[in-house]
Scaffold this motif. Structure first.
Motif, PDB file in Angstrom:
ATOM      1  N   LEU A 101       5.099   4.684  -1.987  1.00  0.00           N
ATOM      2  CA  LEU A 101       4.824   3.341  -1.480  1.00  0.00           C
ATOM      3  C   LEU A 101       5.094   2.301  -2.567  1.00  0.00           C
ATOM      4  N   SER A 102       5.293   1.063  -2.158  1.00  0.00           N
ATOM      5  CA  SER A 102       5.531  -0.028  -3.109  1.00  0.00           C
ATOM      6  C   SER A 102       5.224  -1.359  -2.425  1.00  0.00           C
ATOM      7  N   PHE A 103       5.041  -2.406  -3.263  1.00  0.00           N
ATOM      8  CA  PHE A 103       4.804  -3.752  -2.732  1.00  0.00           C
ATOM      9  C   PHE A 103       5.091  -4.768  -3.827  1.00  0.00           C
ATOM     10  N   ARG A 104       5.253  -6.012  -3.416  1.00  0.00           N
ATOM     11  CA  ARG A 104       5.180  -7.153  -4.320  1.00  0.00           C
ATOM     12  C   ARG A 104       4.562  -8.303  -3.534  1.00  0.00           C
ATOM     13  N   SER A 105       3.920  -9.221  -4.265  1.00  0.00           N
ATOM     14  CA  SER A 105       3.189 -10.292  -3.591  1.00  0.00           C
ATOM     15  C   SER A 105       3.174 -11.544  -4.456  1.00  0.00           C
ATOM     16  N   ASP A 106       3.517 -12.675  -3.859  1.00  0.00           N
ATOM     17  CA  ASP A 106       3.365 -13.978  -4.502  1.00  0.00           C
ATOM     18  C   ASP A 106       2.062 -14.591  -4.001  1.00  0.00           C
ATOM     19  N   PHE A 212     -12.787  -9.050  -3.396  1.00  0.00           N
ATOM     20  CA  PHE A 212     -13.552  -8.456  -2.310  1.00  0.00           C
ATOM     21  C   PHE A 212     -12.610  -7.948  -1.224  1.00  0.00           C
ATOM     22  N   THR A 213     -11.480  -7.408  -1.676  1.00  0.00           N
ATOM     23  CA  THR A 213     -10.518  -6.805  -0.758  1.00  0.00           C
ATOM     24  C   THR A 213      -9.857  -5.605  -1.428  1.00  0.00           C
ATOM     25  N   ASP A 214      -9.478  -4.634  -0.637  1.00  0.00           N
ATOM     26  CA  ASP A 214      -8.724  -3.481  -1.144  1.00  0.00           C
ATOM     27  C   ASP A 214      -7.297  -3.487  -0.614  1.00  0.00           C
ATOM     28  N   TYR A 215      -6.848  -4.658  -0.153  1.00  0.00           N
ATOM     29  CA  TYR A 215      -5.522  -4.727   0.479  1.00  0.00           C
ATOM     30  C   TYR A 215      -4.554  -5.666  -0.244  1.00  0.00           C
ATOM     31  N   LEU A 216      -4.776  -5.930  -1.537  1.00  0.00           N
ATOM     32  CA  LEU A 216      -3.776  -6.697  -2.282  1.00  0.00           C
ATOM     33  C   LEU A 216      -2.408  -6.023  -2.216  1.00  0.00           C
ATOM     34  N   ASP A 217      -2.410  -4.691  -2.125  1.00  0.00           N
ATOM     35  CA  ASP A 217      -1.186  -3.893  -2.112  1.00  0.00           C
ATOM     36  C   ASP A 217      -0.871  -3.296  -0.738  1.00  0.00           C
ATOM     37  N   ASP A 218      -1.670  -3.655   0.283  1.00  0.00           N
ATOM     38  CA  ASP A 218      -1.508  -3.125   1.641  1.00  0.00           C
ATOM     39  C   ASP A 218      -1.843  -1.638   1.733  1.00  0.00           C
ATOM     40  N   VAL A 219      -2.564  -1.100   0.767  1.00  0.00           N
ATOM     41  CA  VAL A 219      -2.904   0.328   0.743  1.00  0.00           C
ATOM     42  C   VAL A 219      -4.404   0.474   0.524  1.00  0.00           C
ATOM     43  N   SER A 220      -5.070   1.252   1.415  1.00  0.00           N
ATOM     44  CA  SER A 220      -6.506   1.415   1.240  1.00  0.00           C
ATOM     45  C   SER A 220      -7.054   2.736   1.771  1.00  0.00           C
ATOM     46  N   THR A 221      -6.693   3.148   2.981  1.00  0.00           N
ATOM     47  CA  THR A 221      -7.410   4.262   3.612  1.00  0.00           C
ATOM     48  C   THR A 221      -6.500   5.451   3.929  1.00  0.00           C
ATOM     49  N   VAL A 222      -6.163   5.648   5.214  1.00  0.00           N
ATOM     50  CA  VAL A 222      -5.394   6.821   5.643  1.00  0.00           C
ATOM     51  C   VAL A 222      -4.159   6.392   6.424  1.00  0.00           C
ATOM     52  N   TYR A 223      -3.247   7.342   6.602  1.00  0.00           N
ATOM     53  CA  TYR A 223      -2.045   7.082   7.390  1.00  0.00           C
ATOM     54  C   TYR A 223      -2.390   6.939   8.871  1.00  0.00           C
ATOM     55  N   GLN A 224      -1.664   6.034   9.510  1.00  0.00           N
ATOM     56  CA  GLN A 224      -1.744   5.970  10.964  1.00  0.00           C
ATOM     57  C   GLN A 224      -1.010   7.166  11.570  1.00  0.00           C
ATOM     58  N   LEU A 225      -1.490   7.613  12.721  1.00  0.00           N
ATOM     59  CA  LEU A 225      -0.763   8.641  13.468  1.00  0.00           C
ATOM     60  C   LEU A 225       0.542   8.050  14.003  1.00  0.00           C
ATOM     61  N   HIS A 226       1.644   8.741  13.762  1.00  0.00           N
ATOM     62  CA  HIS A 226       2.931   8.246  14.246  1.00  0.00           C
ATOM     63  C   HIS A 226       2.967   8.141  15.767  1.00  0.00           C
ATOM     64  N   SER A 227       2.194   8.995  16.406  1.00  0.00           N
ATOM     65  CA  SER A 227       2.177   8.972  17.873  1.00  0.00           C
ATOM     66  C   SER A 227       1.575   7.675  18.414  1.00  0.00           C
ATOM     67  N   SER A 228       0.821   6.949  17.565  1.00  0.00           N
ATOM     68  CA  SER A 228       0.209   5.687  18.001  1.00  0.00           C
ATOM     69  C   SER A 228       1.066   4.476  17.632  1.00  0.00           C
ATOM     70  N   ILE A 229       2.205   4.701  16.977  1.00  0.00           N
ATOM     71  CA  ILE A 229       3.082   3.616  16.537  1.00  0.00           C
ATOM     72  C   ILE A 229       4.374   3.658  17.349  1.00  0.00           C
ATOM     73  N   GLU A 230       4.653   2.585  18.061  1.00  0.00           N
ATOM     74  CA  GLU A 230       5.868   2.523  18.864  1.00  0.00           C
ATOM     75  C   GLU A 230       7.048   1.916  18.111  1.00  0.00           C
ATOM     76  N   ASP A 231       6.767   1.018  17.195  1.00  0.00           N
ATOM     77  CA  ASP A 231       7.833   0.307  16.481  1.00  0.00           C
ATOM     78  C   ASP A 231       8.361   1.175  15.333  1.00  0.00           C
ATOM     79  N   PRO A 232       9.650   1.531  15.322  1.00  0.00           N
ATOM     80  CA  PRO A 232      10.198   2.345  14.226  1.00  0.00           C
ATOM     81  C   PRO A 232      10.131   1.656  12.873  1.00  0.00           C
ATOM     82  N   LEU A 233      10.147   0.316  12.855  1.00  0.00           N
ATOM     83  CA  LEU A 233      10.024  -0.394  11.589  1.00  0.00           C
ATOM     84  C   LEU A 233       8.644  -0.179  10.982  1.00  0.00           C
ATOM     85  N   VAL A 234       7.593  -0.223  11.794  1.00  0.00           N
ATOM     86  CA  VAL A 234       6.235   0.012  11.297  1.00  0.00           C
ATOM     87  C   VAL A 234       6.116   1.440  10.778  1.00  0.00           C
TER      88      VAL A 234
END
Length: 302
Positions: A101-106, A212-234
């Motif tokens: 995984l990776s990210f950048r943020s302004d 007071f957030t754990d999402y500065l990097d968009d990473v915090s908990t567990v993977y979503q199930l692919h079966s619940s994601i319809e968008d291939p980009l997501v």
């Protein structure tokens, strides 16, 4: 870097203009308000950073106003722009490199700080110490917007929209969480000021931000199930192991993606130039008040 230099040059030019217009070199008035401009580095600490890794600093800029309430105590309002970045491919831990995984943020931070100086200012502002260490703590509001680079292919090896571009990750809900991109932060740290001349300080300052957030990097908990994601980009942005030819982990429920036990944080290191502003610089009617006494003196002379 060119943008940073340009911004600092504009800020310095504006202050010089202000100095000239307000008869800055007037020692007879008190000066409790300080304008500052600075630049430095910003360092991210979170799920995409190895423990003990303090390098990989990114740029930051800041402007602020400081007011002395007491000879040693001041308050400061400051606006920061800074970049944070993290990348599993830079990790020395096998588990992280395989996560990929990776990210950048302004980001923007607006804070209110209380400052305690080691030594008092002196009877006049120009009688302050040559060196003055200080500590600070306060509260701030952070806007963050983690982005990820769109891979060239998706699960079916078909091109994805905007391949190669950086896109915001929060709207994709990569972990199925609609987190807020505004967060409260607690800045605290230390610094030291050097009196370059009667009106100018040069300062060095370092401060950590508790968030007071754990999402500065968009990473915090567990993977979503692919079966619940319809968008291939997501799918492609949430589970990027396919880019290094590893099977996805979002096929089964509960695979760990991050550590929610610890919030993310960041550290800002700055070099600043501070200017002591004229006494009535913030007053709209300062010119009128300045003319009044002169008229009275002329009348008395007649």
């Amino acid at each position: 870097m060119k943008r940073i230099i340009a911004v600092l040059s504009i800020a310095l030019a504006g202050i010089v203009e202000l100095v000239d217009a307000q008869s800055f070199y007037n020692f007879r008035t008190g000066r409790d308000v300080i304008a500052s401009v600075g630049t430095g580095t910003s360092t991210y600490f979170g799920d995409l950073k190895d423990p003990g890794d303090y390098m990989d600093a990114k740029p930051n800029l800041n402007i602020g106003l400081q007011y002395f309430f007491h000879s040693r105590i001041a308050g400061r309002a400051e606006l920061h722009w800074f970049r944070l970045q993290g990348d599993d491919s830079d990790s020395e831990l096998t588990g992280k490199t395989r996560r990929n995984l990776s990210f950048r943020s302004d980001n923007f931070e607006l804070d209110l700080i209380g400052i305690v100086n080691a030594f008092p200012q002196g009877a006049r502002f120009y009688q302050r110490p040559q060196f003055n260490p200080y500590g600070f703590i306060g509260i701030g509001l952070l806007y963050f917007n983690p982005k990820g680079q769109v891979p060239q292919t998706d699960w079916n090896e078909d091109p994805l929209p905007d391949a190669g571009d950086y896109i915001a990750l929060q709207p994709l809900r990569t972990e199925g969480v609609d987190y807020n991109r505004l967060a409260i932060v607690i800045p605290f740290g230390i610094g030291v000021k050097y009196k370059a001349n009667p009106f100018i300080n040069i300062g060095l300052e370092g401060g950590y931000r508790l968030t007071f957030t754990d999402y500065l990097d968009d990473v915090s908990t567990v993977y979503q199930l692919h079966s619940s994601i319809e968008d291939p980009l997501v799918q492609a942005m949430a589970d990027r192991r396919h880019e290094i030819d590893l099977p996805p982990l979002g096929i089964d429920e509960g695979h760990i993606r991050g550590n929610p036990a610890n919030n993310d944080g960041y550290f800002l290191f700055n070099i600043k130039i501070e200017y002591y502003l004229p006494e009535n610089i913030l007053s709209v009617n300062s010119k009128n008040r300045g003319k009044g006494p002169r008229r009275n003196i002329q009348r008395r002379r007649r």
